[in-house]
Structures are given as C-alpha cells and as structure tokens.
Design a protein around this motif. Structure first.
Motif, PDB file in Angstrom:
ATOM      1  N   LEU A 140       5.667  30.073  10.035  1.00  0.00           N
ATOM      2  CA  LEU A 140       4.730  29.996  11.161  1.00  0.00           C
ATOM      3  C   LEU A 140       5.428  30.368  12.474  1.00  0.00           C
ATOM      4  N   ALA A 141       6.714  29.958  12.600  1.00  0.00           N
ATOM      5  CA  ALA A 141       7.472  30.315  13.812  1.00  0.00           C
ATOM      6  C   ALA A 141       7.621  31.835  13.906  1.00  0.00           C
ATOM      7  N   LYS A 142       7.959  32.465  12.779  1.00  0.00           N
ATOM      8  CA  LYS A 142       8.126  33.921  12.778  1.00  0.00           C
ATOM      9  C   LYS A 142       6.818  34.627  13.117  1.00  0.00           C
ATOM     10  N   GLN A 143       5.709  34.055  12.662  1.00  0.00           N
ATOM     11  CA  GLN A 143       4.421  34.711  12.831  1.00  0.00           C
ATOM     12  C   GLN A 143       3.806  34.476  14.207  1.00  0.00           C
ATOM     13  N   PHE A 144       3.954  33.235  14.737  1.00  0.00           N
ATOM     14  CA  PHE A 144       3.181  32.889  15.926  1.00  0.00           C
ATOM     15  C   PHE A 144       4.000  32.560  17.176  1.00  0.00           C
ATOM     16  N   SER A 145       5.263  32.114  17.037  1.00  0.00           N
ATOM     17  CA  SER A 145       6.002  31.650  18.222  1.00  0.00           C
ATOM     18  C   SER A 145       6.210  32.772  19.229  1.00  0.00           C
ATOM     19  N   GLU A 146       5.975  32.452  20.493  1.00  0.00           N
ATOM     20  CA  GLU A 146       6.123  33.432  21.560  1.00  0.00           C
ATOM     21  C   GLU A 146       7.506  33.351  22.234  1.00  0.00           C
ATOM     22  N   ASP A 147       8.400  32.525  21.659  1.00  0.00           N
ATOM     23  CA  ASP A 147       9.808  32.550  22.088  1.00  0.00           C
ATOM     24  C   ASP A 147      10.499  33.575  21.202  1.00  0.00           C
ATOM     25  N   LYS A 148      10.568  34.810  21.677  1.00  0.00           N
ATOM     26  CA  LYS A 148      11.066  35.905  20.849  1.00  0.00           C
ATOM     27  C   LYS A 148      12.557  35.795  20.556  1.00  0.00           C
ATOM     28  N   SER A 149      13.288  34.997  21.339  1.00  0.00           N
ATOM     29  CA  SER A 149      14.721  34.851  21.087  1.00  0.00           C
ATOM     30  C   SER A 149      15.004  33.996  19.859  1.00  0.00           C
ATOM     31  N   SER A 150      14.018  33.184  19.450  1.00  0.00           N
ATOM     32  CA  SER A 150      14.242  32.298  18.299  1.00  0.00           C
ATOM     33  C   SER A 150      13.257  32.510  17.158  1.00  0.00           C
ATOM     34  N   SER A 151      12.137  33.169  17.412  1.00  0.00           N
ATOM     35  CA  SER A 151      11.089  33.272  16.380  1.00  0.00           C
ATOM     36  C   SER A 151      11.591  33.970  15.119  1.00  0.00           C
ATOM     37  N   SER A 152      12.420  35.008  15.280  1.00  0.00           N
ATOM     38  CA  SER A 152      12.919  35.743  14.108  1.00  0.00           C
ATOM     39  C   SER A 152      13.844  34.893  13.250  1.00  0.00           C
ATOM     40  N   LYS A 153      14.381  33.813  13.826  1.00  0.00           N
ATOM     41  CA  LYS A 153      15.275  32.897  13.095  1.00  0.00           C
ATOM     42  C   LYS A 153      14.537  31.651  12.644  1.00  0.00           C
ATOM     43  N   GLY A 154      13.217  31.750  12.535  1.00  0.00           N
ATOM     44  CA  GLY A 154      12.436  30.595  12.113  1.00  0.00           C
ATOM     45  C   GLY A 154      12.316  29.547  13.207  1.00  0.00           C
ATOM     46  N   GLY A 155      12.567  29.955  14.465  1.00  0.00           N
ATOM     47  CA  GLY A 155      12.436  29.041  15.591  1.00  0.00           C
ATOM     48  C   GLY A 155      13.687  28.242  15.890  1.00  0.00           C
ATOM     49  N   VAL A 156      14.777  28.448  15.119  1.00  0.00           N
ATOM     50  CA  VAL A 156      15.985  27.623  15.282  1.00  0.00           C
ATOM     51  C   VAL A 156      16.692  27.968  16.593  1.00  0.00           C
ATOM     52  N   LEU A 157      17.044  26.913  17.365  1.00  0.00           N
ATOM     53  CA  LEU A 157      17.764  27.048  18.626  1.00  0.00           C
ATOM     54  C   LEU A 157      19.218  26.640  18.433  1.00  0.00           C
ATOM     55  N   ASN A 158      20.081  27.115  19.308  1.00  0.00           N
ATOM     56  CA  ASN A 158      21.459  26.631  19.306  1.00  0.00           C
ATOM     57  C   ASN A 158      21.470  25.146  19.633  1.00  0.00           C
ATOM     58  N   LYS A 159      22.421  24.407  19.069  1.00  0.00           N
ATOM     59  CA  LYS A 159      22.477  22.966  19.336  1.00  0.00           C
ATOM     60  C   LYS A 159      22.707  22.729  20.824  1.00  0.00           C
ATOM     61  N   PHE A 160      22.183  21.624  21.322  1.00  0.00           N
ATOM     62  CA  PHE A 160      22.293  21.324  22.751  1.00  0.00           C
ATOM     63  C   PHE A 160      22.394  19.824  22.953  1.00  0.00           C
ATOM     64  N   GLY A 161      22.884  19.448  24.139  1.00  0.00           N
ATOM     65  CA  GLY A 161      22.971  18.053  24.538  1.00  0.00           C
ATOM     66  C   GLY A 161      22.119  17.805  25.761  1.00  0.00           C
ATOM     67  N   SER A 162      22.111  16.582  26.253  1.00  0.00           N
ATOM     68  CA  SER A 162      21.311  16.232  27.422  1.00  0.00           C
ATOM     69  C   SER A 162      21.732  17.065  28.625  1.00  0.00           C
ATOM     70  N   GLY A 163      20.732  17.571  29.355  1.00  0.00           N
ATOM     71  CA  GLY A 163      21.004  18.302  30.576  1.00  0.00           C
ATOM     72  C   GLY A 163      21.328  19.766  30.385  1.00  0.00           C
ATOM     73  N   GLN A 164      21.329  20.238  29.151  1.00  0.00           N
ATOM     74  CA  GLN A 164      21.685  21.641  28.916  1.00  0.00           C
ATOM     75  C   GLN A 164      20.472  22.565  28.918  1.00  0.00           C
ATOM     76  N   LEU A 165      19.269  21.996  28.742  1.00  0.00           N
ATOM     77  CA  LEU A 165      18.055  22.808  28.784  1.00  0.00           C
ATOM     78  C   LEU A 165      17.360  22.614  30.131  1.00  0.00           C
ATOM     79  N   SER A 166      16.457  23.510  30.430  1.00  0.00           N
ATOM     80  CA  SER A 166      15.740  23.427  31.703  1.00  0.00           C
ATOM     81  C   SER A 166      14.574  22.458  31.638  1.00  0.00           C
ATOM     82  N   SER A 167      14.244  21.991  30.458  1.00  0.00           N
ATOM     83  CA  SER A 167      13.116  21.082  30.305  1.00  0.00           C
ATOM     84  C   SER A 167      13.585  19.740  29.771  1.00  0.00           C
ATOM     85  N   GLU A 168      13.535  18.706  30.622  1.00  0.00           N
ATOM     86  CA  GLU A 168      13.918  17.372  30.180  1.00  0.00           C
ATOM     87  C   GLU A 168      12.927  16.848  29.149  1.00  0.00           C
TER      88      GLU A 168
END
Length: 655
Positions: free
Chosen positions: A272-300
């Motif tokens: 479903l991520a490959k088909q519908f996700s509009e985050d093109k940087s991760s959709s081809s990888k099944g939606g998987v993001l690089n691991k992150f900790g608190s404060g590393q993303l722009s969205s709390e």
C-alpha cells in the motif's frame, strides 16, 4: 580489501605489539657497513613470537636469517630509489598523520567528555530559547550592546514574564515568531556544546544563565526532562495535506482512512505504501524511514506517534501532521546502547564537536610548559607595524620584501622561526574573520595563535625523538611500505606473468599436488525421515533434483535441501558412509539429518592440472623466487654478523 591493505594491516598488528622492551643495544650485524642493532631484533622477535605458525621461525638462528633477509630487501629498495616515488612518500605521510593523532589526544579529558556525553544521552531535555545575535569577532561595542539586550530579557524572564511571549518579541532566531522559541526535545551532541551545557545544568522550570555561542547570546528555559526514548525505525504512508485552493479539502483524510481499512482487512502495508504514499523518498522502500531519535524530525507529533507504538508490526491509526496525513508501522525499537557499545562512536563525536576545544586547550597548555620558548620583542615590534587596517577587509598584503625578514621572531628550544613565517601566517589568517580591535590587540591575538601553531608543529616534528614507540612504528611502516613495493615489482608480478617459469616449476612439483578419490554427486538431506523417503523414491525414478524440491518444499516450508558438485574424499559435504561407486545410496542418518546420495561419476586419484592448482603453485613459485632472490642479494651486499653478540642475544631471549 586490497593486497597492500592486507599486507600492511598485518604488518601494523605486528608493529604495535611489545614496543620498547629493551633499550640497551649493540651492533648485531651490518649490511655494507650499515649497523643493525640487538634492540630492534629482540623487539621484533618477541612481538612476532606468538603470531608465527611455523616453528622454524621461532628458532633464533632461523629467525636471524629471516631478519637479515628482510633488511637486505629494504636495502635493495633504497638502492633502486623506491623511497623517492611520490606515491610512496604520499602514503607514508598519510600514515604518519593518522598515527600522530594518537599523540595529540588527551586521553583523560577525552574519556571524561565521552562519559559526560553518555550520561547526558540518558535524558532528553525540552527547552525554549531566546537568541540575540552577535558575531564571534564583533567589536567590543557591538558585543556589549548585545549583552545588555540579553541581560534585560533575562531579568524579565527570571521575574516571571512569559518566556514564549518574550521569544516572540525579542528573539532574533527567525523561527521564534512561529514556535515561541520552542526547540522540542533534544539530547547530547544535538546542540552546540555551550548550549548543551546550559540545557543539562539548568533545573526543570528554570531560566539559564546567559550563554555565548558562535551565534550570539542565549538564554533558555528548561520545560521538561525525561528518559531518552532511544531510536525507532518505522514505515509510514503519507497523503499530503490539501492545498488551500483544492475544492475537496477532505480528500486526503478520506484517502488515508480508506488505506487504513485495507490494512485492517489484511492487505500488506508495504504494498500500500508503494502504491499510495506521497512521500516519494520512502514509498519505493515500502515506506521505511531511517531510524531516528527525539528531535531529529521536523514533526514532534509524528515522533510521538512513532514512539507510542510498542510491538513490532503494530500500526497506528491515521493522524495529521503539518505535512499531511500518516499511518505509521513500527519496525523496530532501538534502546540507548551501553557505553562500551557506543565508546568509539562517542569518541568520534567528541573529536568533531565544540567540546574538542577542551582537548586542544589542554595540549596547548602542556606544550607551553613542556618547551622553552622566547619572543624577540624588538623584531615583533617591527613586524607589528607592517599590519594595517586592511586586514579587517581581507585586503592586507605582505610587504614586497617580506622574504627578507629572516631575523628570528620566535625560538622554541633550539629551533628559530623567522619573522617572514609570522607574516605568512598573518596573511592566511585574513580568512579567519578575526575582528579584534584595536589593531595592536589584533596583532597580539594573531601572535598567540601563531605561537600555539608553532609549538604544535614543533611537537609534531619531534614525535620520533620524544616517543620511542612512535619512532619504532614509523620505521617499520616505512620499511614495510618499501618492501611491499619491492616485492610487487621483483617477485609477485613476475610469478603471475612468467608463464614459462611457472610451467617449469609446476612440472617439477606436480607430484605434490594430487586429487584424492572424487565423486560427481548430489546429496539430498532432511530432518524428516518421511520426506527423505519420498526424495529417495523420486530419485530412483530419475526425477530431476529441482522437481523433487518443488514437490516436497511447499507452503514456504523447506523439507529437503540439495548439494550437487564434485566432492573429494573426506569432504564434510559428503556423508561419512558414502561409497565411491555410481548409484543411489540408502538412507543414512548423521546427527539430526537424514541423507541420500546419488553418485553419477567416480574419479580416481590423479595429479591436478596447472589450472586446478594455480593459486597454490603461484604461491609456491613466489616463495621459490624470493629465496633465490635473497641468495642473490647476499652476493650483492656484504653482510657481517657479530656472532659473539648474537650468542648473548640468544641467552637473553632463551635463558
């Protein structure tokens, strides 16, 4: 890994062991009257003793032969001028630079900073800040003006004024108008060191003291402190928020809800991520993001949802961030690692961080105490007058006769540094942005930097004189690098390209390279007797191995494995009871496995062809060429061994 990396890597392993074990020395042997001493021979023998597998190399007479041969090769390399090769010189310089880093590091302070950083990593601090910007090299007037401004804001904050309102009104951080100075949660190594210190040393709910960073003056208020949540790996599906001009403002929300229903119905998140996700940087990888900790993303909000998931593969309900609508799936949680696990990583971070200035300051202090240095005040006054206000605009130029200023300005021990060197240093410092005023104070500040740079350079130049182990390792690396280039030129390449010589060597030694009895066979194995029985019946019906596996390995369960090829007698892949005759064996059990073997061809003992044993023959041919070459070197150079001294060494090493 290249052959050179492997060769030199092993060499360094040998070189860094057992150093500095014997300071007394006598001449053990000479090569063309050049002396080689007992201390080096003893040191190298001791550190290699546990590494060699050949017992003959532990024999001191034999080891002396090897050691003399080694030094003969080094002498040959110098005779051929290999030390003048620019590539060799570059590699040697690069290695020395890397090795020297260990001598510029204050281990005690480094470990204290590592421990401090690790302790802080256990907590996450939520803070807001107010910034009044001022350049690091601002004039005293501008600096005082900025300080008074932050001082007034600090007083208001301490007296109870709303910190967020103060940030909106006064902070010169551009984001403060929107976030009221809120930085969210962060942990060690995320902020500049001075700011981090204030965050971790200020109690929850309190306002910090005024702090100075390269950005300017700050105050911060600690809103909360919590245990570090570690890091997390998640996948997500995102539908972007609608634009103001979109007619259907609910389209994104409806789409994400439909996707969520599909997940609940059992459809794969990744598909479903490959088909519908509009985050093109991760959709081809099944939606998987690089691991992150608190404060590393722009969205709390995104972080909080991700960390709220507890079990692997758990999926969140749809939620909205400032970027769009999301569904998040937990892949893995990564708790804070132990100090031992993080030590190397933290040492690297300390070295790259502002806190590394503590290490540099410690070294500078030690060097000022270690060496005798003196400034020629008369020469300094002459040079200082040559610097003009053009420096502040990076337009200052050295006088045309700058090279004539050869009178020593600075003396470190017996080394004299000429005035022109200081002028060259000043010229290069124009890019540093120093704005200290008045001009006299600027030149004083430049001289202090110059002094530290010269003390450091003097220390670096004298590492071989001050540290025996450094000198030993560099000498051995120098010889080892030369030896590699020489061996490649004289032996290794010749052994690979001398086809006639290699064929002759093979013909003379081929009886030493023989195959044992071999079979061309297929071995089927299984842990289940029922399955191996089925495989045996199918083998007897001449069913192909692939067809057997397709028949028996169903529903993602592997019941039967196969291994086909040519196997030599004693090969672990063959059941021990295998008969070397064409046909199909009965079922045999060894350990937890049942085996059936189908032998298609039997090959009796035979001599290996050159191609079949080329690797071993080339290696043996190299050794043969090397031994003949060493014998030739003994004729080319005059070797004299001091037998009386050698007997003394033998008694010391084998009492």
């Amino acid at each position: 890994m290249s052959l050179k990396q492997f060769f030199l890597g092993l060499f360094f392993l040998m070189s860094l062991d057992g150093i500095g074990q014997n300071n007394s020395k006598e001449v053990l042997f000479t090569i063309n009257d050049k002396p080689y001493y007992t201390d080096e021979f003893s040191r190298v023998y001791k550190k290699n003793l546990e590494l060699v597998k050949d017992e003959s190399q532990k024999d001191l007479n034999q080891y002396l032969e090897l050691f003399v041969g080694y030094k003969l090769k080094v002498n040959k390399a110098y005779k051929l001028g290999l030390q003048d090769n620019p590539k060799y010189q570059s590699e040697l310089k690069s290695y020395r630079t890397q090795l020297a880093k260990n001598y510029f590091n204050d281990t005690k302070i480094t470990q204290e900073l590592v421990q401090e950083g690790y302790n802080r990593l256990q907590k996450e601090v939520k803070a807001s800040h107010i910034l009044i910007m001022v350049d690091e090299n601002a004039t005293p007037e501008d600096t005082l003006k900025a300080y008074k401004k932050i001082e007034d804001i600090s007083r208001k904050a301490i007296e109870g004024a709303d910190f967020g309102a103060l940030a909106i009104q006064f902070s010169e951080d551009p984001s403060a108008k929107e976030n009221k100075g809120d930085l969210g949660y962060f942990t060690a190594f995320r902020m500049v060191y001075a700011f981090e210190n204030a965050a971790y040393n200020t109690p929850k709910g309190k306002v910090s003291k005024i702090i100075r960073t390269r950005f300017g003056y700050h105050i911060l208020k600690v809103e909360d402190v919590r245990n570090n949540r570690g890091e997390v790996t998640v996948a997500h599906i995102m539908i972007l928020n609608p634009k103001p001009e979109d007619t259907d403002q609910d389209k994104a929300k409806n789409t994400i809800n439909d996707i969520y229903k599909k997940i609940q119905q059992g459809e794969k998140f990744e598909d479903l991520a490959k088909q519908f996700s509009e985050d093109k940087s991760s959709s081809s990888k099944g939606g998987v993001l690089n691991k992150f900790g608190s404060g590393q993303l722009s969205s709390e909000e995104f972080e909080n949802v991700a960390f709220s998931l507890q079990q692997a593969n758990e999926v969140s309900q749809p939620f909205q961030s400032q970027f769009g609508w999301h569904i998040v799936k937990l892949i893995q949680k990564h708790p804070v690692r132990s100090l031992d696990e993080m030590k190397n990583e933290l040492e690297t971070k300390v070295g790259k961080d502002d806190r590394s200035k503590k290490i540099t300051a410690s070294l500078n202090e030690k060097l000022r105490k270690k060496y005798t240095y003196k400034k020629d005040n008369k020469q300094y006054a002459i040079l200082a007058k040559l610097v003009t206000d053009d420096f502040y605009e990076s337009k200052w130029k050295q006088p045309e006769n700058a090279k004539e200023y050869t009178t020593p300005l600075l003396t470190i021990n017996a080394k004299k540094i000429e005035g022109k060197t200081f002028l060259e240093f000043i010229d290069k410092q124009q890019k540093s942005g120093m704005t200290v005023k008045p001009l006299a104070k600027l030149v004083d500040a430049l001289y202090e930097k110059f002094l530290e740079a010269q003390l450091t350079a003097y220390y670096d130049d004298n590492l071989e004189n001050e540290f025996t182990e450094f000198a030993n390792v560099m000498e051995e690396y120098r010889d080892g690098l030369l030896l590699f280039d020489l061996m490649e030129k004289e032996i290794w390449e010749r052994a690979k390209t001398d086809s006639i010589g290699l064929q002759k060597f093979y013909d003379e030694h081929k009886s030493e390279h023989q195959w044992k009895n071999r079979v061309e066979a297929t071995v089927l194995s299984s842990t289940k007797i029922e399955e191996i029985k089925k495989a045996l019946n199918m083998l007897k019906k001449n069913t192909e191995v692939q067809a057997i596996k397709e028949k028996l390995n169903i529903n993602n369960v592997v019941n039967v494995m196969s291994n086909s090829g040519v196997f030599e007698e004693g090969n672990d892949a063959l059941p021990k009871s295998t008969r070397f005759e064409v046909g199909i064996s009965e079922i045999v059990k060894e350990g937890e496995y049942y085996f059936v073997t189908k032998v298609d061809k039997v090959m009796p003992k035979s001599i290996k062809t050159l191609d079949e044993c080329r690797g071993k023959i080339v290696n043996d041919y190299q050794q043969y060429l090397e031994q003949r070459w060493v014998d030739d070197l003994k004729q080319e150079f005059t070797v004299k061994v001091n037998k009386e001294v050698f007997e003394k060494v033998k008694k010391q090493l084998n009492p």
